[in-house]
Design an enzyme around this catalytic site. Structure first.
Site, PDB file in Angstrom:
ATOM      1  N   GLY A  86       8.358   1.468  21.178  1.00  0.00           N
ATOM      2  CA  GLY A  86       8.025   0.175  20.591  1.00  0.00           C
ATOM      3  C   GLY A  86       7.135   0.313  19.372  1.00  0.00           C
ATOM      4  O   GLY A  86       6.761   1.426  18.966  1.00  0.00           O
ATOM      5  N   HIS A 135      45.976 -10.501   9.888  1.00  0.00           N
ATOM      6  CA  HIS A 135      46.431  -9.536  10.892  1.00  0.00           C
ATOM      7  C   HIS A 135      46.941  -8.277  10.182  1.00  0.00           C
ATOM      8  O   HIS A 135      47.599  -8.372   9.145  1.00  0.00           O
ATOM      9  CB  HIS A 135      47.572 -10.156  11.703  1.00  0.00           C
ATOM     10  CG  HIS A 135      48.201  -9.213  12.683  1.00  0.00           C
ATOM     11  ND1 HIS A 135      47.599  -8.893  13.881  1.00  0.00           N
ATOM     12  CD2 HIS A 135      49.365  -8.510  12.641  1.00  0.00           C
ATOM     13  CE1 HIS A 135      48.374  -8.044  14.537  1.00  0.00           C
ATOM     14  NE2 HIS A 135      49.454  -7.800  13.801  1.00  0.00           N
ATOM     15  N   LYS A 166       0.812  -1.224   0.000  1.00  0.00           N
ATOM     16  CA  LYS A 166       0.000   0.000   0.000  1.00  0.00           C
ATOM     17  C   LYS A 166       0.842   1.271   0.000  1.00  0.00           C
ATOM     18  O   LYS A 166       0.375   2.329  -0.392  1.00  0.00           O
ATOM     19  CB  LYS A 166      -0.970   0.008   1.178  1.00  0.00           C
ATOM     20  CG  LYS A 166      -0.335   0.167   2.547  1.00  0.00           C
ATOM     21  CD  LYS A 166      -1.413   0.274   3.624  1.00  0.00           C
ATOM     22  CE  LYS A 166      -0.820   0.479   4.999  1.00  0.00           C
ATOM     23  NZ  LYS A 166      -1.852   0.637   6.040  1.00  0.00           N
ATOM     24  N   VAL A 216       9.080  -0.427   5.840  1.00  0.00           N
ATOM     25  CA  VAL A 216       9.627   0.500   6.834  1.00  0.00           C
ATOM     26  C   VAL A 216      11.150   0.481   6.799  1.00  0.00           C
ATOM     27  O   VAL A 216      11.808   1.521   6.819  1.00  0.00           O
ATOM     28  CB  VAL A 216       9.109   0.139   8.245  1.00  0.00           C
ATOM     29  CG1 VAL A 216       9.907   0.876   9.320  1.00  0.00           C
ATOM     30  CG2 VAL A 216       7.628   0.478   8.363  1.00  0.00           C
ATOM     31  N   CYS A 217      11.740  -0.711   6.736  1.00  0.00           N
ATOM     32  CA  CYS A 217      13.193  -0.852   6.831  1.00  0.00           C
ATOM     33  C   CYS A 217      13.933   0.006   5.812  1.00  0.00           C
ATOM     34  O   CYS A 217      14.771   0.824   6.166  1.00  0.00           O
ATOM     35  CB  CYS A 217      13.583  -2.318   6.655  1.00  0.00           C
ATOM     36  SG  CYS A 217      15.365  -2.593   6.620  1.00  0.00           S
TER      37      CYS A 217
END
Length: 470
Positions: A274, A447, A40, A46-47
């Protein structure tokens, strides 16, 4: 049914094109299903549009600004570091546009039909999609519901021009002088960190005794709180937000702590307490799908609801509200529909906080293992002993792995420090593959890198550390 609304038939229909839905749609199409996806708003959910991705873009810019301002101790200084906030926001938007465009291309490339509109179930085999100027019925063999979640709005903090949810907080047209954030969870800390890095005075009001809902060990959350304090930010725990008075120029927030009422003024208040599952306007009851008291959909190990041909994934089912969890569940649902024996197993799902320093965890913490009666050995290696960390002047934090005593198998790990969000993948792989601490210790790591901290932590767990004294 409206005149001329002839039902369109599809094998699998996916509701929601966020990180759960679009992944489910692509996987279902790969497995030979005719797939339709309904969204929609914007593809990416959202992400990609107003969550994970734009917030990380702002976090990145904030770090660059801070580095430019605060590198005098390593010989780099600038007389005046400027921020062009409109360019910052333009950069953020460009990142979002590239990714959402990419997702649309992936869906089309996998022959998934993308339908714009809002879906409502008619029964367990059909739904209607209401678009801006149209309505269409779809008949399906299987459906995957991936409608995500939305911010919780507090009755005493109605969203407005200066009382903002996460979307509003990401889209501010200026860097505020002062903000108050209600909620010391992941979103509150990440966005609070963004603005603190740009010099905003940040106050976080958290209702419980610690940030992040107690989901991370205190030795990790203490590092985040220390970093906020170094930037002039304040985190007030056991604080209950009571109300807000709003004016044209700012807000005054009332809160209670220790039985005493306090007030604090700011330019904006961010409400980040939340998210609520988007299950209330889908007509799921028409399809016979059961919900919990919290509005979550009950599923089995294959993401199947009580209605055998309807599946649910992501924020609308139990568990942490994580984009990668939704994507994982999307694959499981698509494979289950195809008759494959896929089942969810959440142990290997990492959780990450893009705070300063970054926090990451996967599998068991030592405390969780103890609660379940599992005897463990913890291998812990400090970033302060890492050559790479010292070279980058970023030494706060540690890398630890949690090893089951009886057989040496890695069952979890936690990282607090630079690049924790990337480094956690190695522990996640070890947990998923049933690897031992010896497997990691015997793997040659380049390393100097952050990655070799995994080897160092494994050697600590085995009792033979090289670069710290036992």
């Amino acid at each position: 049914m409206v005149v001329g609304d002839f039902p369109i038939e599809t094998d699998t229909i996916v509701i929601g094109a966020g990180p759960g839905g679009y992944v489910a749609a692509i996987r279902a199409a790969q497995l030979g299903q005719k797939v339709t996806i309904v969204e929609k708003n914007e593809v990416g959910g959202v992400c990609l549009n107003v969550g994970c991705i734009p917030s990380k873009a702002l976090i990145n810019v904030g770090h660059k600004y801070l580095d430019a301002k605060e590198s005098a101790d390593i010989g780099i200084s600038a007389e005046q570091v400027k921020v062009d906030w409109s360019k910052v926001q333009a950069f953020k938007s460009s990142v979002v546009k590239k990714l959402t465009g990419g997702v649309s291309g992936l869906l089309k490339g996998n022959k998934v039909e993308i339908v714009k509109g809002e879906a409502f179930f008619v029964d367990s085999n059909s739904l209607r999609v209401i678009g801006e100027n149209s309505a269409q019925t779809y008949q399906f063999k299987n459906a995957i519901v991936a409608t995500g979640s939305r911010p919780i709005e507090l009755p005493t903090f109605k969203f407005s021009k200066r009382v903002l949810d996460s979307t509003g907080a990401l889209n501010l047209e200026e860097i505020p002088n002062e903000i108050v954030i209600i909620g010391g969870g992941v979103i509150g800390l990440e966005l609070g960190g963004v603005y603190a890095n740009f010099g905003t005075k940040v106050t976080i009001l958290e209702g419980t005794s610690d940030i992040l809902g107690g989901n991370y060990p205190k030795q990790m959350t203490q590092l985040v709180k220390k970093n906020f304090k170094s930037k002039g930010a304040e985190i007030i725990t056991n604080a209950m937000a009571k109300g807000v008075e709003e004016s044209d120029t700012g807000v005054e927030v009332t809160y209670e702590v220790g039985g005493k009422e306090e007030k604090i003024s700011a330019d904006y208040v961010f409400v980040m307490v939340g998210r609520r599952p988007n299950t209330d306007e889908l007509g799921l009851e028409q399809a016979g799908v059961k919900l919990t008291d919290r509005g979550l959909v009950e599923i089995d190990k294959q993401c199947r609801t009580n209605v055998p041909n309807i599946y649910a994934i992501g924020d609308i089912v139990a568990g942490p509200q994580l984009a990668h969890k939704a994507s994982y569940e999307g694959k499981i649902a698509a494979e289950a529909i195809a008759g494959l024996p896929a089942e969810i197993d959440y142990l290997g799902i990492p959780a990450v906080v893009f705070s300063d320093p970054e926090l990451a965890s996967v599998g068991y913490t030592p405390e969780q293992a103890k609660e379940e009666g599992i005897e463990v050995t913890v291998g812990k290696f400090p970033f302060a002993a890492s050559g790479r960390s010292l070279a980058l002047n970023n030494t706060d934090g540690f890398y630890q792995i949690v090893v089951r005593k009886e057989d040496g198998v890695v069952i979890g790990g936690q990282i607090a420090g630079p690049n924790a969000s990337d480094l956690i993948a190695e522990i996640g792989l070890a947990v998923e593959a049933g690897m031992t601490a010896e497997d990691i210790a015997l793997t040659i790591h380049a390393h100097p890198t952050f990655g070799e901290n995994a080897m160092e932590a494994a050697e600590v767990a085995l009792g033979s550390p090289i670069h710290i004294i036992k």
